[in-house]
Scaffold this active site. Structure first.
Site, PDB file in Angstrom:
ATOM      1  N   CYS A  92       0.795  -1.235   0.000  1.00 31.72           N
ATOM      2  CA  CYS A  92       0.000   0.000   0.000  1.00 31.72           C
ATOM      3  C   CYS A  92       0.820   1.275   0.000  1.00 31.72           C
ATOM      4  CB  CYS A  92      -0.959   0.000   1.190  1.00 31.72           C
ATOM      5  SG  CYS A  92      -0.124   0.312   2.762  1.00 31.72           S
ATOM      6  N   CYS A 107      21.144 -11.642  10.739  1.00 33.43           N
ATOM      7  CA  CYS A 107      20.209 -12.769  10.654  1.00 33.43           C
ATOM      8  C   CYS A 107      19.659 -12.995   9.247  1.00 33.43           C
ATOM      9  CB  CYS A 107      19.078 -12.592  11.650  1.00 33.43           C
ATOM     10  SG  CYS A 107      18.049 -11.178  11.302  1.00 33.43           S
ATOM     11  N   CYS A 141      -2.763  -1.353   5.644  1.00 27.28           N
ATOM     12  CA  CYS A 141      -3.396  -2.414   4.844  1.00 27.28           C
ATOM     13  C   CYS A 141      -3.457  -3.754   5.582  1.00 27.28           C
ATOM     14  CB  CYS A 141      -2.680  -2.578   3.511  1.00 27.28           C
ATOM     15  SG  CYS A 141      -1.043  -3.323   3.637  1.00 27.28           S
ATOM     16  N   HIS A 144       1.313  -8.440   6.478  1.00 26.11           N
ATOM     17  CA  HIS A 144       2.326  -8.981   7.395  1.00 26.11           C
ATOM     18  C   HIS A 144       3.708  -8.484   6.979  1.00 26.11           C
ATOM     19  CE1 HIS A 144       4.498 -11.930   9.865  1.00 26.11           C
ATOM     20  NE2 HIS A 144       5.220 -12.203   8.786  1.00 26.11           N
ATOM     21  N   HIS A 147       8.489  -9.694  12.379  1.00 30.49           N
ATOM     22  CA  HIS A 147       8.313  -9.748  13.832  1.00 30.49           C
ATOM     23  C   HIS A 147       9.212  -8.715  14.493  1.00 30.49           C
ATOM     24  CE1 HIS A 147       6.716 -13.681  12.601  1.00 30.49           C
ATOM     25  NE2 HIS A 147       5.940 -13.557  13.667  1.00 30.49           N
ATOM     26  N   ASP A 151      15.686  -7.602  21.479  1.00 30.63           N
ATOM     27  CA  ASP A 151      17.143  -7.710  21.604  1.00 30.63           C
ATOM     28  C   ASP A 151      17.859  -6.765  20.637  1.00 30.63           C
ATOM     29  OD1 ASP A 151      16.535  -8.905  19.222  1.00 30.63           O
ATOM     30  OD2 ASP A 151      17.328 -10.883  19.738  1.00 30.63           O
ATOM     31  N   ARG A 159      14.284  -4.835  17.808  1.00 33.70           N
ATOM     32  CA  ARG A 159      14.789  -5.318  16.512  1.00 33.70           C
ATOM     33  C   ARG A 159      13.586  -5.732  15.682  1.00 33.70           C
ATOM     34  NH1 ARG A 159      16.261 -10.810  14.872  1.00 33.70           N
ATOM     35  NH2 ARG A 159      16.012 -11.440  17.055  1.00 33.70           N
ATOM     36  N   CYS A 161      12.441  -7.325  12.645  1.00 31.81           N
ATOM     37  CA  CYS A 161      12.998  -8.282  11.690  1.00 31.81           C
ATOM     38  C   CYS A 161      11.966  -8.419  10.564  1.00 31.81           C
ATOM     39  CB  CYS A 161      13.214  -9.601  12.436  1.00 31.81           C
ATOM     40  SG  CYS A 161      14.036 -10.841  11.464  1.00 31.81           S
TER      41      CYS A 161
HETATM   42 ZN   LIG Z   1       0.543  -1.644   3.778  1.00 33.88          ZN
END
Ligand SMILES: [Zn+2]
Length: 172
Positions: A92, A107, A141, A144, A147, A151, A159, A161
């Site tokens: 979006c 990571c 929107c 996902h 996370h 730390d 953080r 991620c």
């Molecule tokens: Zn969005």
């Protein structure tokens, strides 16, 4: 006797667990995101059907943003990028992160110490895959993103991620 393949898989598994930031002693806590400076607040909500999202997004973007998938580490466009600019939601366009808060967490996913604006991101407890984590989503929107773990670097200690597939980059 371990074969090379078994050793490789073992290392990969350890790496994944370490990167997921799993902490059993904090398993019942949801990370509280501290008050952050608001740079831009975007409150217009975008609502589309999953069919519409599927047409708009690439299969990889759809998998991450709409099906809460995770890209493989060290494979995304941005985990290793040091360019100066802004990271926006790939679905979006919502402004999510500044390159100024990007840091190398080692990571394999782009990592940020804070959101561009507190209201641009929503977080929610996530107990999937046998882990207690805090999922972060685009506030505009609902896509996902990844996370957030506790730390990260000081002072906020967070953080974020984030999957590269959830982001687009605007060079500034
Ligand atoms: Zn969005």
């Amino acid at each position: 006797m371990k074969t090379k393949q078994q050793i490789f898989l073992g290392v990969l598994l350890l790496f994944f667990v370490a990167c997921a930031g799993q902490k059993s002693d904090k398993s019942t806590q949801t990370i509280t995101i501290k008050k952050q400076k608001s740079i831009m607040i975007d409150t217009n909500k975008v609502t589309k059907t999953e069919d519409e999202w599927q047409k708009q997004l690439t299969p990889d973007q759809f998998y991450v943003l709409r099906q809460k998938g995770t890209e493989r580490p060290f494979t995304g466009k941005f985990w290793n990028s040091n360019e100066k600019g802004e990271y926006h939601c790939a679905a979006c366009g919502n402004y999510l992160f500044s390159s100024q808060t990007k840091f190398d967490a080692g990571c394999g996913w782009p990592s940020f110490s804070e959101a561009a604006a507190e209201k641009n991101i929503i977080s929610k407890a996530d107990s999937s895959h046998g882990m207690m984590r805090t999922e972060v989503m685009c506030a505009k929107c609902g896509g996902h993103l990844g996370h957030v773990f506790d730390d990260g670097p000081k002072p906020a200690g967070l953080r974020y991620c984030i999957n590269s597939e959830s982001l687009t980059f605007e060079k500034k």
